[in-house]
Scaffold this active site. Structure first.
Site, short mmCIF file in Angstrom:
data_model
loop_
_atom_site.label_atom_id
_atom_site.label_comp_id
_atom_site.label_asym_id
_atom_site.label_seq_id
_atom_site.Cartn_x
_atom_site.Cartn_y
_atom_site.Cartn_z
N SER A 56 24.42 -11.95 19.01
CA SER A 56 25.34 -10.42 19.23
C SER A 56 25.14 -10.11 20.58
O SER A 56 26.12 -9.18 21.05
CB SER A 56 24.07 -10.10 19.00
OG SER A 56 22.71 -9.95 18.77
N ASP A 83 15.65 -1.64 23.87
CA ASP A 83 16.45 -1.96 23.18
C ASP A 83 16.57 -3.22 25.00
O ASP A 83 17.87 -2.21 25.59
CB ASP A 83 17.84 -2.52 22.35
CG ASP A 83 18.98 -3.46 22.31
OD1 ASP A 83 18.23 -4.63 23.45
OD2 ASP A 83 19.21 -3.81 21.72
N HIS A 135 20.08 -5.75 24.54
CA HIS A 135 21.93 -5.92 24.17
C HIS A 135 22.57 -5.21 25.57
O HIS A 135 21.68 -4.20 26.18
CB HIS A 135 21.72 -5.10 23.13
CG HIS A 135 21.69 -6.02 22.09
ND1 HIS A 135 20.46 -6.63 21.15
CD2 HIS A 135 22.56 -7.08 21.31
CE1 HIS A 135 20.48 -7.36 20.00
NE2 HIS A 135 21.15 -7.37 20.19
#
Ligand SMILES: *[C@@H]1O[C@H](CO)[C@@H](O)[C@H](O)[C@H]1NC(C)=O
Ligand SMILES: *[C@@H]1O[C@H](CO)[C@@H](O)[C@H](O)[C@H]1NC(C)=O
Ligand SMILES: *[C@@H]1O[C@H](CO)[C@@H](O)[C@H](O)[C@H]1NC(C)=O
Ligand SMILES: *[C@@H]1O[C@H](CO)[C@@H](O)[C@H](O)[C@H]1NC(C)=O
Ligand SMILES: *[C@@H]1O[C@H](CO)[C@@H](O)[C@H](O)[C@H]1NC(C)=O
Ligand SMILES: *[C@@H]1O[C@H](CO)[C@@H](O)[C@H](O)[C@H]1NC(C)=O
Ligand SMILES: *[C@@H]1O[C@H](CO)[C@@H](O)[C@H](O)[C@H]1NC(C)=O
Length: 409
Positions: A140, A381, A384
């Site tokens: 990702s 997070d 990312h």
């Protein structure tokens, strides 16, 4: 732009309108194309523009573009596109829309120590990609780099130029028809085969990799003109990982570094046997750093990347970026006969503790709830990245290297 609008505009693909440009003409045509006025007889024309790489776009000999610093830039044209103008961003990356209060993270420009990066020119990139496919392969994080590239291009091509994004798991394909070019993404979180290869229904806690198998994936990479690989965080869940090598019945726990090396060697064998270095270019991106523990840059604290609004100044390397893995990448790539260019983005991204989605992203495919947002310790997070943001810089560097190659041809 609606599809209806496209229909009454005829795009003549492949028509060479201008074949004898005077010096400097290319710039004019590019500007015309950019200004959306290149049309005659009520038709738009596709123009093949010789790419002129000017002196100031060349990377000077001896300049390592990965060494430098972040400079605040709110005067020129940073960020390179606007979050709300790029319809292709998934909600995992749209931090402003998701409520992030500051946008400082969008205004840092990477400045190499010994040279300047050429300004990203989406039209030049499309010319380089004419009749070609560029594909990002990985997890990702790599999907973020793909989306960044799509947005960089999307904002640069004139509005009448037809584009589309198809999602065919495990792939995403962004096409710009007039250039017959595609920018693609392929989900392969370990590069080699694993039980996590389903694009949406994959296990996070249970991991099993097939260290000697890559063909299920690699047949989808066959013939792609430019490939950019990346794989890291999925390996780093625990110090060991369950894996097979040979018989699928013989599952063993491998030391992650040992497993990573075997996996990369499997990948390297594919590169060596299948890549035509005359027509294909391969890049490998080093690990994207995480900022999970604030004591690493702010001793005495016990937080994470949440609330960070400025890059780290001075030298910094987080313990999350494993130097053994870095060494393995270096080693395997060096031993290849086929040239693989390293995108050594780790150090430059290490500084960007401010660039992560933090609580303004997703968890398991859903935006965080208000309650979750107020609990950054458990929900931020710090892996990312927001877009526009750090992955744009990775693409600016990729662009600079492609332009460099093009110039050398
Ligand atoms: C740009 O940043 C400087 C320094 O933070 C600030 O003083 C100035 O107001 C900013 N300009 C704009 C247009 O945001
Ligand atoms: C379009 O690009 C593909 C490669 O991506 C190539 O195989 C095909 O021939 C191109 N089509 C045209 C019409 O040039
Ligand atoms: C996801 O994968 C598991 C294991 O392969 C399977 O049992 C389950 O039905 C799948 N779920 C969906 C929604 O496809
Ligand atoms: C490997 O698999 C076994 C059996 O499923 C499991 O007990 C063990 O925790 C796994 N090891 C790792 C590192 O995930
Ligand atoms: C894994 O291998 C590395 C390098 O050989 C070594 O430093 C590390 O201690 C090993 N880890 C485990 C859990 O065995
Ligand atoms: C985050 O920053 C805001 C504004 O500066 C401040 O009010 C808040 O206390 C900070 N929260 C944490 C957990 O540091
Ligand atoms: C990447 O850059 C770092 C720091 O700039 C350097 O220490 C490392 O050796 C480089 N890695 C590779 C694989 O070139």
């Amino acid at each position: 732009m609606s599809t209806r609008q496209y229909h009454h505009i005829h795009l003549l693909f492949g028509l060479v309108l201008v074949s004898f440009l005077i010096i400097g003409g290319a710039r004019v045509i590019l500007d015309n194309l950019r200004n959306n006025v290149l049309w005659q007889n009520n038709k738009y024309y596709s123009v093949r523009v010789p790419i002129i790489v000017s002196e100031d776009e060349a990377i000077e000999e001896g300049c390592n573009v990965f060494e430098g610093k972040w400079v605040w830039d709110n005067t020129s044209t940073y960020p390179l596109y606007r979050e709300d103008f790029c319809p292709f961003l998934v909600k995992q990356t749209t931090c402003l829309k998701n409520g992030r209060p500051d946008s400082f993270y969008q205004n840092w420009r990477w400045q190499p120590n010994l040279c300047n990066l050429p300004r990203f020119d989406g039209l030049k990139l499309m010319e380089m990609l004419r009749d070609k496919r560029l594909m990002f392969v990985g997890d990702s994080i790599q999907r973020g780099m793909f989306e960044s590239m799509v947005c960089l291009v999307q904002s640069a091509i004139p509005t009448h130029v037809k584009r589309s994004l198809q999602r065919i798991p495990p792939r995403k394909v962004f096409k710009v028809e007039e250039f017959n070019a595609s920018i693609e993404y392929y989900w392969a979180p370990f590069i080699i085969e694993s039980i996590s290869d389903h694009a949406t229904n994959h296990t996070v806690h249970k991991r099993l990799v097939k260290l000697d198998s890559v063909s299920k994936h690699s047949k989808e990479w066959q013939g792609v003109d430019i490939l950019i690989f990346e794989s890291y965080v999925w390996w780093m869940y625990k110090p060991t990982i369950n894996a097979t090598y040979g018989s699928l019945d013989n599952i063993q726990e491998y030391n992650v570094t040992a497993a990573y090396r075997l996996a990369l060697e499997t990948w390297a064998n594919w590169v060596e046997s299948s890549i035509n270095p005359q027509t294909q270019k391969i890049f490998f991106a080093t690990m994207s750093p995480t900022h999970l523990w604030s004591w690493e840059w702010k001793p005495g604290t016990d937080d994470n990347c949440f609330n960070e609004t400025h890059p780290i100044e001075g030298s910094y390397w987080g313990t999350g970026s494993n130097l053994d893995i870095m060494g393995i990448i270096e080693d395997v790539v060096r031993q290849l006969k086929v040239k693989v260019t390293l995108l050594n983005i780790t150090q430059l991204s290490e500084f960007r503790k401010d660039g992560h989605t933090s609580v303004f992203g997703e968890r398991k495919g859903k935006l965080l709830t208000k309650e979750q947002r107020s609990d950054p310790k458990n929900y931020a997070d710090c892996i990312h990245w927001c877009l526009p943001g750090v992955p744009d810089t990775w693409n600016e560097i990729l662009y600079a290297l492609l332009l460099q190659d093009y110039r050398a041809q």
